[in-house]
Scaffold this motif. Structure first.
Motif, PDB file in Angstrom:
ATOM      1  N   ASP A  15      19.413   0.545  -7.324  1.00  6.24           N
ATOM      2  CA  ASP A  15      18.435   1.510  -8.293  1.00  6.24           C
ATOM      3  C   ASP A  15      17.482   2.066  -7.450  1.00  6.24           C
ATOM      4  OD1 ASP A  15      17.526   2.766 -10.529  1.00  6.24           O
ATOM      5  OD2 ASP A  15      15.927   0.985 -11.118  1.00  6.24           O
ATOM      6  N   ILE A  16      18.060   2.564  -6.066  1.00  8.58           N
ATOM      7  CA  ILE A  16      17.037   3.084  -5.328  1.00  8.58           C
ATOM      8  C   ILE A  16      16.810   4.718  -5.785  1.00  8.58           C
ATOM      9  CG2 ILE A  16      16.922   4.252  -3.045  1.00  8.58           C
ATOM     10  CD1 ILE A  16      18.433   1.899  -2.034  1.00  8.58           C
ATOM     11  N   GLY A  17      15.671   4.963  -5.949  1.00  6.85           N
ATOM     12  CA  GLY A  17      15.127   6.178  -6.320  1.00  6.85           C
ATOM     13  C   GLY A  17      13.604   6.520  -6.010  1.00  6.85           C
ATOM     14  N   PRO A  18      13.298   7.652  -6.000  1.00  6.45           N
ATOM     15  CA  PRO A  18      11.932   7.974  -5.333  1.00  6.45           C
ATOM     16  C   PRO A  18      10.742   7.176  -6.156  1.00  6.45           C
ATOM     17  CG  PRO A  18      12.954  10.127  -5.788  1.00  6.45           C
ATOM     18  CD  PRO A  18      13.843   9.053  -6.238  1.00  6.45           C
ATOM     19  N   ARG A  19      11.001   6.845  -7.623  1.00  2.69           N
ATOM     20  CA  ARG A  19      10.059   5.878  -8.240  1.00  2.69           C
ATOM     21  C   ARG A  19      10.066   4.547  -7.667  1.00  2.69           C
ATOM     22  NH1 ARG A  19      14.742   6.695 -10.255  1.00  2.69           N
ATOM     23  NH2 ARG A  19      16.236   5.000 -10.986  1.00  2.69           N
ATOM     24  N   ASN A  20      11.099   3.971  -7.294  1.00  2.18           N
ATOM     25  CA  ASN A  20      10.954   2.667  -6.392  1.00  2.18           C
ATOM     26  C   ASN A  20      10.756   2.644  -5.028  1.00  2.18           C
ATOM     27  OD1 ASN A  20      11.474   1.633  -9.086  1.00  2.18           O
ATOM     28  ND2 ASN A  20      13.789   1.727  -8.849  1.00  2.18           N
ATOM     29  N   ILE A  21      10.343   3.546  -4.366  1.00  2.00           N
ATOM     30  CA  ILE A  21      10.085   3.851  -2.922  1.00  2.00           C
ATOM     31  C   ILE A  21       8.468   3.916  -2.731  1.00  2.00           C
ATOM     32  CG2 ILE A  21      10.598   4.971  -0.759  1.00  2.00           C
ATOM     33  CD1 ILE A  21      13.282   5.851  -2.044  1.00  2.00           C
TER      34      ILE A  21
ATOM     35  N   CYS B 157       4.073   8.996   5.694  1.00  3.97           N
ATOM     36  CA  CYS B 157       5.546   9.322   4.962  1.00  3.97           C
ATOM     37  C   CYS B 157       6.638   8.385   5.702  1.00  3.97           C
ATOM     38  CB  CYS B 157       5.621  10.721   5.105  1.00  3.97           C
ATOM     39  SG  CYS B 157       7.236  10.916   3.859  1.00  3.97           S
ATOM     40  N   HIS B 158       6.112   7.032   5.917  1.00  6.53           N
ATOM     41  CA  HIS B 158       6.925   5.988   6.125  1.00  6.53           C
ATOM     42  C   HIS B 158       7.082   4.867   4.966  1.00  6.53           C
ATOM     43  CE1 HIS B 158       7.515   6.982  10.291  1.00  6.53           C
ATOM     44  NE2 HIS B 158       6.401   7.377  10.643  1.00  6.53           N
ATOM     45  N   ILE B 159       8.266   4.671   4.837  1.00  3.95           N
ATOM     46  CA  ILE B 159       8.493   3.560   3.774  1.00  3.95           C
ATOM     47  C   ILE B 159       7.787   2.191   4.037  1.00  3.95           C
ATOM     48  CG2 ILE B 159      10.336   2.352   2.191  1.00  3.95           C
ATOM     49  CD1 ILE B 159      12.163   4.621   3.013  1.00  3.95           C
ATOM     50  N   THR B 160       7.145   1.884   2.934  1.00  7.02           N
ATOM     51  CA  THR B 160       6.291   0.556   3.031  1.00  7.02           C
ATOM     52  C   THR B 160       7.029  -0.288   1.793  1.00  7.02           C
ATOM     53  OG1 THR B 160       4.779   1.169   1.401  1.00  7.02           O
ATOM     54  CG2 THR B 160       4.078   1.752   3.677  1.00  7.02           C
ATOM     55  N   ALA B 161       7.523  -0.188   1.133  1.00  3.46           N
ATOM     56  CA  ALA B 161       8.354  -1.039   0.295  1.00  3.46           C
ATOM     57  C   ALA B 161       9.487  -0.326  -0.542  1.00  3.46           C
ATOM     58  CB  ALA B 161       7.273  -1.293  -0.675  1.00  3.46           C
ATOM     59  N   LEU B 162      10.631  -1.124  -1.064  1.00  2.00           N
ATOM     60  CA  LEU B 162      11.654  -1.029  -1.992  1.00  2.00           C
ATOM     61  C   LEU B 162      11.246  -1.781  -3.182  1.00  2.00           C
ATOM     62  CD1 LEU B 162      14.773  -0.462  -0.072  1.00  2.00           C
ATOM     63  CD2 LEU B 162      13.462   1.320  -0.881  1.00  2.00           C
TER      64      LEU B 162
ATOM     65  N   TRP C 259       6.772  13.635  -3.269  1.00  2.00           N
ATOM     66  CA  TRP C 259       7.953  14.352  -2.838  1.00  2.00           C
ATOM     67  C   TRP C 259       7.595  15.890  -2.518  1.00  2.00           C
ATOM     68  CZ3 TRP C 259      12.211  13.416  -0.366  1.00  2.00           C
ATOM     69  CH2 TRP C 259      13.287  14.306  -0.196  1.00  2.00           C
ATOM     70  N   ALA C 260       6.976  16.582  -3.593  1.00  4.51           N
ATOM     71  CA  ALA C 260       6.726  17.999  -3.743  1.00  4.51           C
ATOM     72  C   ALA C 260       5.696  18.345  -2.410  1.00  4.51           C
ATOM     73  CB  ALA C 260       6.189  18.293  -4.915  1.00  4.51           C
ATOM     74  N   GLU C 261       5.046  17.541  -1.960  1.00  5.25           N
ATOM     75  CA  GLU C 261       4.044  17.792  -0.856  1.00  5.25           C
ATOM     76  C   GLU C 261       4.789  17.912   0.497  1.00  5.25           C
ATOM     77  OE1 GLU C 261       1.050  14.947  -1.146  1.00  5.25           O
ATOM     78  OE2 GLU C 261       0.756  15.220  -3.232  1.00  5.25           O
ATOM     79  N   LEU C 262       6.004  17.272   0.523  1.00  4.34           N
ATOM     80  CA  LEU C 262       6.550  17.217   2.005  1.00  4.34           C
ATOM     81  C   LEU C 262       7.269  18.425   2.318  1.00  4.34           C
ATOM     82  CD1 LEU C 262       8.410  13.697   1.389  1.00  4.34           C
ATOM     83  CD2 LEU C 262       6.011  14.045   2.414  1.00  4.34           C
ATOM     84  N   ASP C 263       7.270  18.601   3.671  1.00  9.85           N
ATOM     85  CA  ASP C 263       8.038  19.753   4.396  1.00  9.85           C
ATOM     86  C   ASP C 263       9.360  19.451   4.499  1.00  9.85           C
ATOM     87  OD1 ASP C 263       8.057  18.418   6.552  1.00  9.85           O
ATOM     88  OD2 ASP C 263       6.285  19.474   7.539  1.00  9.85           O
TER      89      ASP C 263
ATOM     90  N   PRO D 289       0.924  -1.410  -0.071  1.00  5.58           N
ATOM     91  CA  PRO D 289       0.101   0.064  -0.099  1.00  5.58           C
ATOM     92  C   PRO D 289       0.937   1.222  -0.010  1.00  5.58           C
ATOM     93  CG  PRO D 289       0.075  -0.747   2.126  1.00  5.58           C
ATOM     94  CD  PRO D 289       0.741  -1.947   1.394  1.00  5.58           C
ATOM     95  N   GLY D 290       0.434   2.109  -0.544  1.00  8.79           N
ATOM     96  CA  GLY D 290       0.818   3.440  -0.446  1.00  8.79           C
ATOM     97  C   GLY D 290       1.160   4.298  -1.781  1.00  8.79           C
ATOM     98  N   ARG D 291       1.941   5.287  -1.844  1.00  3.89           N
ATOM     99  CA  ARG D 291       2.212   6.030  -3.167  1.00  3.89           C
ATOM    100  C   ARG D 291       3.825   6.015  -3.282  1.00  3.89           C
ATOM    101  NH1 ARG D 291      -0.113  11.576  -2.133  1.00  3.89           N
ATOM    102  NH2 ARG D 291       0.764  12.144  -3.924  1.00  3.89           N
ATOM    103  N   THR D 292       3.841   6.457  -4.601  1.00  2.00           N
ATOM    104  CA  THR D 292       5.601   6.614  -4.757  1.00  2.00           C
ATOM    105  C   THR D 292       6.071   7.762  -4.262  1.00  2.00           C
ATOM    106  OG1 THR D 292       5.481   7.546  -7.082  1.00  2.00           O
ATOM    107  CG2 THR D 292       5.576   5.168  -7.082  1.00  2.00           C
TER     108      THR D 292
END
Length: 221
Positions: A150-156, A162-167, A47-51, A39-42
């Protein structure tokens, strides 16, 4: 992903339910994985929504996961200074090889650096005036550690807190030089990911100098 589940269980990866591969004269031409839904979003999409506080925290969380990934042990037949993809196939990373220039299955540090430079030369890198610096400034390493590659925002994938649920996308993973994970994070990307790269560089736990890699990527990307 199964290797990560076994040796770094706190790194969030989808559970693999099954796989299907099709072959033509013994050569695979199609493959698919059946995986658990995460579950979640990339991170790229939000990213642009985060402080600034959230950006700093999630970058620290990524580096914490990288530290766990690095502990995945090498196969018994892979020495401490040798590099190999996780499935043992030749790397197709543009720095090291492609379908027409297949690298060795295993690489030591000198061979890896020689391949990077030779591919740079073959791709017209000598057209740059500072080419004499490249062999001397390519980074060196005396160890190999496991890297996602290949860690990048598209793969997170991240949740609403805003906690990581998957790589995701582990096909570039394997045992590579100490600096490799960071260098792969700094690949050319679209503008949406450039600010994330600056945050990852700002928060990195060690000052890896990848000046040579950055110059090589003028032609190998």
């Amino acid at each position: 992903m199964r290797l990560v589940k076994e040796h770094a269980p706190n790194v969030p990866v989808p559970l693999v339910h099954g796989s299907l591969y099709k072959f033509n004269d013994g050569v695979p031409f199609y493959g698919e994985l059946s995986m658990e839904f995460m579950p979640g979003r990339t991170l790229k999409s939000m990213w642009a929504e985060l402080d600034k506080t959230s950006k700093d925290r999630i970058c620290q969380e990524i580096w914490d996961l990288v530290a766990q990934i690095r502990t995945i042990p090498r196969p018994d037949d892979l020495g401490p200074g040798l590099y190999r993809t996780v499935d043992g196939s030749p790397s197709r990373d543009p720095l090291l090889g492609d379908n027409n220039d297949i690298p060795p299955r295993d690489l030591d540090d000198d061979t890896l650096r020689d391949r990077i430079y030779s591919r740079y030369v073959a791709s017209n890198g000598l057209s740059y005036r500072d080419i004499e610096d490249i062999p001397g400034i390519l980074p060196r390493s005396n160890i190999s550690v496991f890297a996602h590659g290949d860690i990048g925002p598209r793969n997170i994938i991240v949740d609403e807190n805003c906690h990581i649920t998957a790589l995701l996308d582990w096909e570039s993973s394997g045992w590579f030089p100490d600096y490799w994970e960071f260098a792969q994070m700094m690949k050319f990307c679209d503008p949406l990911e450039c600010e994330w790269q600056r945050w990852m560089e700002k928060t990195m736990p060690k000052a890896w100098d990848i000046t040579g890699i950055r110059k090589v990527r003028r032609v190998l990307f």
